[in-house]
Scaffold this active site. Structure first.
Site, mmCIF file in Angstrom:
data_model
loop_
_atom_site.group_PDB
_atom_site.id
_atom_site.type_symbol
_atom_site.label_atom_id
_atom_site.label_comp_id
_atom_site.label_asym_id
_atom_site.label_seq_id
_atom_site.Cartn_x
_atom_site.Cartn_y
_atom_site.Cartn_z
ATOM 1 N N HIS A 1 0.806 -1.229 0.000
ATOM 2 C CA HIS A 1 0.000 0.000 0.000
ATOM 3 C C HIS A 1 0.833 1.271 0.000
ATOM 4 O O HIS A 1 0.307 2.359 -0.165
ATOM 5 C CB HIS A 1 -0.918 0.022 1.236
ATOM 6 C CG HIS A 1 -1.449 -1.324 1.598
ATOM 7 N ND1 HIS A 1 -0.925 -2.099 2.600
ATOM 8 C CD2 HIS A 1 -2.435 -2.055 1.037
ATOM 9 C CE1 HIS A 1 -1.573 -3.252 2.654
ATOM 10 N NE2 HIS A 1 -2.486 -3.257 1.725
ATOM 11 N N GLY B 1 -8.128 12.500 5.699
ATOM 12 C CA GLY B 1 -8.778 11.375 5.045
ATOM 13 C C GLY B 1 -8.562 11.393 3.536
ATOM 14 O O GLY B 1 -8.320 10.363 2.913
ATOM 15 N N ARG C 1 -6.326 16.299 -0.172
ATOM 16 C CA ARG C 1 -6.079 17.210 0.947
ATOM 17 C C ARG C 1 -4.606 17.152 1.343
ATOM 18 O O ARG C 1 -3.970 18.162 1.642
ATOM 19 C CB ARG C 1 -6.915 16.755 2.132
ATOM 20 C CG ARG C 1 -7.825 17.662 2.913
ATOM 21 C CD ARG C 1 -7.473 19.052 3.062
ATOM 22 N NE ARG C 1 -8.476 19.947 2.479
ATOM 23 C CZ ARG C 1 -9.659 20.235 3.003
ATOM 24 N NH1 ARG C 1 -10.035 19.728 4.135
ATOM 25 N NH2 ARG C 1 -10.469 21.056 2.409
ATOM 26 N N ARG D 1 -2.507 3.393 -5.233
ATOM 27 C CA ARG D 1 -3.956 3.594 -5.068
ATOM 28 C C ARG D 1 -4.359 5.067 -4.977
ATOM 29 O O ARG D 1 -5.413 5.401 -4.411
ATOM 30 C CB ARG D 1 -4.472 2.885 -3.812
ATOM 31 C CG ARG D 1 -4.509 1.390 -3.977
ATOM 32 C CD ARG D 1 -4.941 0.697 -2.721
ATOM 33 N NE ARG D 1 -4.934 -0.735 -2.949
ATOM 34 C CZ ARG D 1 -6.027 -1.495 -3.029
ATOM 35 N NH1 ARG D 1 -7.206 -0.988 -2.864
ATOM 36 N NH2 ARG D 1 -5.930 -2.781 -3.261
ATOM 37 N N ARG E 1 -4.243 12.791 13.115
ATOM 38 C CA ARG E 1 -5.321 12.805 12.119
ATOM 39 C C ARG E 1 -5.952 14.179 12.092
ATOM 40 O O ARG E 1 -6.264 14.759 13.140
ATOM 41 C CB ARG E 1 -6.366 11.739 12.460
ATOM 42 C CG ARG E 1 -7.701 11.963 11.794
ATOM 43 C CD ARG E 1 -8.541 10.718 11.661
ATOM 44 N NE ARG E 1 -9.947 11.021 11.456
ATOM 45 C CZ ARG E 1 -10.481 11.557 10.342
ATOM 46 N NH1 ARG E 1 -9.711 11.860 9.310
ATOM 47 N NH2 ARG E 1 -11.774 11.815 10.259
ATOM 48 N N GLY F 1 -9.136 15.765 10.458
ATOM 49 C CA GLY F 1 -10.320 15.371 9.712
ATOM 50 C C GLY F 1 -11.470 16.329 9.878
ATOM 51 O O GLY F 1 -11.336 17.405 10.463
ATOM 52 N N SER F 2 -12.610 15.908 9.349
ATOM 53 C CA SER F 2 -13.834 16.664 9.583
ATOM 54 C C SER F 2 -14.805 15.755 10.306
ATOM 55 O O SER F 2 -14.643 14.536 10.331
ATOM 56 C CB SER F 2 -14.429 17.161 8.266
ATOM 57 O OG SER F 2 -14.822 16.059 7.480
ATOM 58 N N MET G 1 -14.981 8.878 11.370
ATOM 59 C CA MET G 1 -14.964 7.456 11.015
ATOM 60 C C MET G 1 -13.611 6.754 11.152
ATOM 61 O O MET G 1 -13.460 5.629 10.667
ATOM 62 C CB MET G 1 -15.509 7.276 9.586
ATOM 63 C CG MET G 1 -16.921 7.819 9.432
ATOM 64 S SD MET G 1 -17.657 7.542 7.809
ATOM 65 C CE MET G 1 -18.014 5.804 7.913
ATOM 66 N N ASP H 1 -20.332 19.855 9.507
ATOM 67 C CA ASP H 1 -21.789 19.828 9.383
ATOM 68 C C ASP H 1 -22.431 19.511 10.722
ATOM 69 O O ASP H 1 -21.780 19.006 11.626
ATOM 70 C CB ASP H 1 -22.247 18.843 8.303
ATOM 71 C CG ASP H 1 -21.544 17.504 8.383
ATOM 72 O OD1 ASP H 1 -22.198 16.524 8.703
ATOM 73 O OD2 ASP H 1 -20.315 17.456 8.164
ATOM 74 N N ARG I 1 -15.142 26.106 5.044
ATOM 75 C CA ARG I 1 -14.411 24.858 5.270
ATOM 76 C C ARG I 1 -12.914 25.089 5.181
ATOM 77 O O ARG I 1 -12.137 24.586 5.981
ATOM 78 C CB ARG I 1 -14.774 23.814 4.200
ATOM 79 C CG ARG I 1 -15.876 22.893 4.611
ATOM 80 C CD ARG I 1 -16.326 22.043 3.429
ATOM 81 N NE ARG I 1 -17.750 21.822 3.534
ATOM 82 C CZ ARG I 1 -18.295 20.707 4.003
ATOM 83 N NH1 ARG I 1 -17.540 19.696 4.351
ATOM 84 N NH2 ARG I 1 -19.589 20.590 4.117
HETATM 85 N N1 HPA Z 1 -20.545 11.281 9.850
HETATM 86 C C1 HPA Z 1 -19.383 10.655 9.739
HETATM 87 N N2 HPA Z 1 -18.262 11.250 9.346
HETATM 88 C C2 HPA Z 1 -18.325 12.566 9.052
HETATM 89 C C3 HPA Z 1 -19.512 13.282 9.147
HETATM 90 C C4 HPA Z 1 -20.678 12.595 9.571
HETATM 91 O O1 HPA Z 1 -21.756 13.165 9.652
HETATM 92 N N3 HPA Z 1 -19.260 14.576 8.793
HETATM 93 C C5 HPA Z 1 -17.937 14.627 8.480
HETATM 94 N N4 HPA Z 1 -17.366 13.425 8.642
#
Ligand code: HPA
Length: 238
Positions: free
Chosen positions: A10, A26, A30, A49, A93, A95-96, A186, A210, A223
């Protein structure tokens, strides 16, 4: 330590091409954006990949930035190899997440000091109970302190690392809300568990993109600004 052959299926990087600190968004694009925007003397170290990885310098400090992909199996593979085969010391990490708490609003930066999960990832460790995946305390503390110093609002607490983005349940978040969980993403729980097992350090930081409370979400411009704030913290503590 568990030894393995590198390059891996990988990751085509050589060991000396990867820094001791790796920032993991993720999205591999980015990672490309971060490398091109914030780092100097950048080399691309992985394209397998299309999971792009880069190594460069931030204020003279060697830093790598590497996409994790979405979900625990994906970050599980990349972080496992980085910790165990590439001798990486710490993974941050970036992330969002979607908020499920009034304590974490849009644009806030959440410092994930604990990561609950609905995943079975931890089953492999054969523990006679439930493992509590946590961030490295020093990294978390430095992230909060750096946020304070830079005037960036952070909220530290529990996040949920979910195996599903789309749920068949009527109210998938209700009981997590009752437990004071701040937001949903996640990947963090697998990252924290791999770090624990390898004796390494990890931290997850999340911009709230969000709201799962009322459906609001950030514009693409917002963002970017919020993400840049989080990047400043991550690079300072790297
Ligand atoms: N769920 C899971 N992961 C996310 C979300 C969500 O609503 N928003 C940004 N990453």
């Amino acid at each position: 330590m568990i030894m393995g052959n590198i390059p891996t299926p990988h990751n085509e990087a050589n060991k000396d091409q990867i820094a001791k600190t790796v920032l993991m968004p993720g999205d591999p694009l980015r990672a490309k954006f971060i490398a091109e925007t914030f780092l100097e003397n950048v080399i691309c170290i992985n394209t397998v990949r299309n999971m792009f990885g880069y190594t460069g310098e931030y204020q003279g400090k060697k830093v790598s930035v590497f996409g994790s992909g979405m979900g625990m199996p994906s970050i599980g593979i990349y972080s496992y190899e980085l910790f165990n085969f590439y001798d990486v010391d710490q993974i941050i990490r970036i992330g969002s997440a979607g908020t499920i708490s009034p304590k974490a609003d849009l644009r806030d930066v959440v410092i994930g000091i604990g990561a609950c999960t609905n995943s079975n990832y931890g089953h492999q460790f054969n523990l006679p109970g439930t493992f509590a995946p946590i961030a490295d305390f020093e990294l978390a503390r430095k992230a909060v302190e750096t946020g304070e110093r830079l005037g960036i609002h952070t909220v530290a607490g529990n996040v949920l690392s979910s195996d599903t983005f789309y749920s068949d349940l009527e109210d998938p978040n209700g009981n997590w809300k009752k437990m004071g969980v701040l937001c949903i993403e996640m990947e963090a729980a697998a990252l924290y568990m791999n770090a624990a097992r390898a004796g390494k350090k990890a931290l997850g930081m999340f911009t709230i993109s969000d709201s799962l409370l009322d459906g609001r979400s950030l514009s693409s411009k917002q963002r970017e600004t919020t993400f840049t704030d989080m990047m400043k913290i991550a690079l300072e503590i790297a």
